[in-house]
Design a protein around this motif. Structure first.
Motif, mmCIF file in Angstrom:
data_model
loop_
_atom_site.group_PDB
_atom_site.id
_atom_site.type_symbol
_atom_site.label_atom_id
_atom_site.label_comp_id
_atom_site.label_asym_id
_atom_site.label_seq_id
_atom_site.Cartn_x
_atom_site.Cartn_y
_atom_site.Cartn_z
ATOM 1 N N ALA A 67 0.801 -1.236 0.000
ATOM 2 C CA ALA A 67 0.000 0.000 0.000
ATOM 3 C C ALA A 67 0.835 1.288 0.000
ATOM 4 N N PRO A 68 1.881 1.415 0.832
ATOM 5 C CA PRO A 68 2.652 2.661 0.814
ATOM 6 C C PRO A 68 3.313 2.949 -0.538
ATOM 7 N N ALA A 69 3.634 1.909 -1.283
ATOM 8 C CA ALA A 69 4.280 2.093 -2.589
ATOM 9 C C ALA A 69 3.374 2.823 -3.570
ATOM 10 N N HIS A 70 2.063 2.758 -3.367
ATOM 11 C CA HIS A 70 1.137 3.483 -4.250
ATOM 12 C C HIS A 70 1.316 4.991 -4.102
ATOM 13 N N HIS A 71 1.714 5.435 -2.930
ATOM 14 C CA HIS A 71 1.895 6.868 -2.679
ATOM 15 C C HIS A 71 3.336 7.323 -2.873
ATOM 16 N N PHE A 72 4.297 6.458 -2.545
ATOM 17 C CA PHE A 72 5.692 6.894 -2.509
ATOM 18 C C PHE A 72 6.615 6.125 -3.450
ATOM 19 N N LYS A 73 6.149 5.073 -4.042
ATOM 20 C CA LYS A 73 6.915 4.227 -4.946
ATOM 21 C C LYS A 73 7.942 3.389 -4.201
ATOM 22 N N ASP A 74 8.814 4.062 -3.449
ATOM 23 C CA ASP A 74 9.857 3.355 -2.708
ATOM 24 C C ASP A 74 10.324 4.215 -1.532
ATOM 25 N N ARG A 75 11.313 3.717 -0.828
ATOM 26 C CA ARG A 75 11.845 4.397 0.356
ATOM 27 C C ARG A 75 12.378 5.792 0.011
ATOM 28 N N GLY A 121 11.381 7.703 -2.391
ATOM 29 C CA GLY A 121 10.225 8.565 -2.621
ATOM 30 C C GLY A 121 9.618 9.052 -1.312
ATOM 31 N N LEU A 122 9.560 8.181 -0.333
ATOM 32 C CA LEU A 122 9.038 8.560 0.984
ATOM 33 C C LEU A 122 9.934 9.610 1.636
ATOM 34 N N LEU A 123 11.236 9.392 1.614
ATOM 35 C CA LEU A 123 12.163 10.356 2.211
ATOM 36 C C LEU A 123 12.124 11.694 1.472
ATOM 37 N N THR A 124 11.948 11.639 0.165
ATOM 38 C CA THR A 124 11.839 12.870 -0.629
ATOM 39 C C THR A 124 10.580 13.641 -0.239
ATOM 40 N N ALA A 125 9.483 12.933 -0.035
ATOM 41 C CA ALA A 125 8.236 13.581 0.395
ATOM 42 C C ALA A 125 8.403 14.216 1.778
ATOM 43 N N ARG A 185 15.472 12.110 -4.003
ATOM 44 C CA ARG A 185 15.435 12.280 -5.457
ATOM 45 C C ARG A 185 15.652 13.764 -5.741
ATOM 46 N N ALA A 186 16.850 14.109 -6.136
ATOM 47 C CA ALA A 186 17.237 15.503 -6.303
ATOM 48 C C ALA A 186 16.415 16.238 -7.352
ATOM 49 N N ASP A 187 15.839 15.515 -8.297
ATOM 50 C CA ASP A 187 15.086 16.150 -9.386
ATOM 51 C C ASP A 187 13.575 16.154 -9.159
ATOM 52 N N ASP A 188 13.139 15.781 -7.969
ATOM 53 C CA ASP A 188 11.710 15.750 -7.675
ATOM 54 C C ASP A 188 11.141 17.172 -7.712
ATOM 55 N N PRO A 189 10.103 17.422 -8.524
ATOM 56 C CA PRO A 189 9.569 18.785 -8.652
ATOM 57 C C PRO A 189 9.042 19.375 -7.340
ATOM 58 N N SER A 196 9.718 23.340 -3.038
ATOM 59 C CA SER A 196 9.686 23.661 -1.607
ATOM 60 C C SER A 196 11.068 24.093 -1.113
ATOM 61 N N LYS A 197 12.108 23.497 -1.654
ATOM 62 C CA LYS A 197 13.468 23.897 -1.285
ATOM 63 C C LYS A 197 13.737 25.338 -1.724
ATOM 64 N N GLU A 198 13.252 25.716 -2.894
ATOM 65 C CA GLU A 198 13.429 27.082 -3.369
ATOM 66 C C GLU A 198 12.663 28.072 -2.495
#
Length: 193
Positions: A48-56, A58-62, A109-113, A118-120
């Motif tokens: 189930a979590p992979a549907h929202h974050f794909k992988d670990r 992705g979760l850390l990036t979120a 994921r450094a290229d995550d939009p 949010s970093k900017e």
């Protein structure tokens, strides 16, 4: 936090997984994260979590993107460089798990939009604190110096490396005294002469 599957409805899983991940990071660090364990804590299937974050990653990036949004909000409208530093320290104390993840680019994921946007926003708020300094010949360098002080103090505080020095004093007041030692009053407050 174990919750029955019937508790979660569409849209709540993402928040539940994020909350559980923040608890794990605060207690054990980002290395302890496992989507399978978070699914168990949320009471859902391991996929189930992979549907929202794909992988670990992705979760850390979120988590990092959310952290930068929270930091930008904490800094917004704060007058003076010193008080922006105080807010930065307060953010780290109030959101230690976000703080741990945000500044470890190898986990993200450094290229995550969403992360980039949010970093900017957070960076723009940090830059605002030094933009009006009239006595700093190089505001970029002054900004890095100020950020280094706030980030370094926050990191030392969270890792309990300055616990003896800070003692029972309010960390925000302690940080204010540090800025007074190292920067002129004008630089610390952002006020013009």
């Amino acid at each position: 936090m174990t919750t029955s599957r019937s508790t979660y409805h569409h849209g709540e899983l993402r928040g539940a997984v994020l909350a559980a991940a923040l608890d794990v990071i605060a207690a054990e660090g980002p290395g302890a994260l496992s989507l399978r364990d978070l699914a168990r804590r949320a009471g859902v299937s391991h996929a189930a979590p992979a549907h929202h974050f794909k992988d670990r990653t992705g979760l850390l990036t979120a988590i990092a993107a959310e952290g930068y949004e929270l930091l930008a909000a904490a800094l917004a409208g704060t007058p003076g460089l010193r008080e922006r530093g105080v807010r930065y320290v307060r953010f780290a104390v109030d959101h230690p798990a976000h703080f741990q993840v945000m500044f470890q680019p190898e986990l993200l994921r450094a290229d995550d939009p969403d992360l980039l946007a949010s970093k900017e926003r957070a960076s723009a708020e940090l830059r605002t604190g030094v933009a009006d300094l009239s006595n700093a010949p190089d505001t970029r360098t002054a900004g890095i110096a100020a950020w280094s002080l706030a980030h370094g103090f926050a990191t030392l505080l969270l890792t309990r490396n300055v616990q003896g020095a800070v003692g029972d004093r309010d960390p925000e007041e302690y940080f204010r005294s540090l800025t007074g030692l190292l920067f002129s009053e004008q630089l610390a407050t952002g006020e013009r002469e």
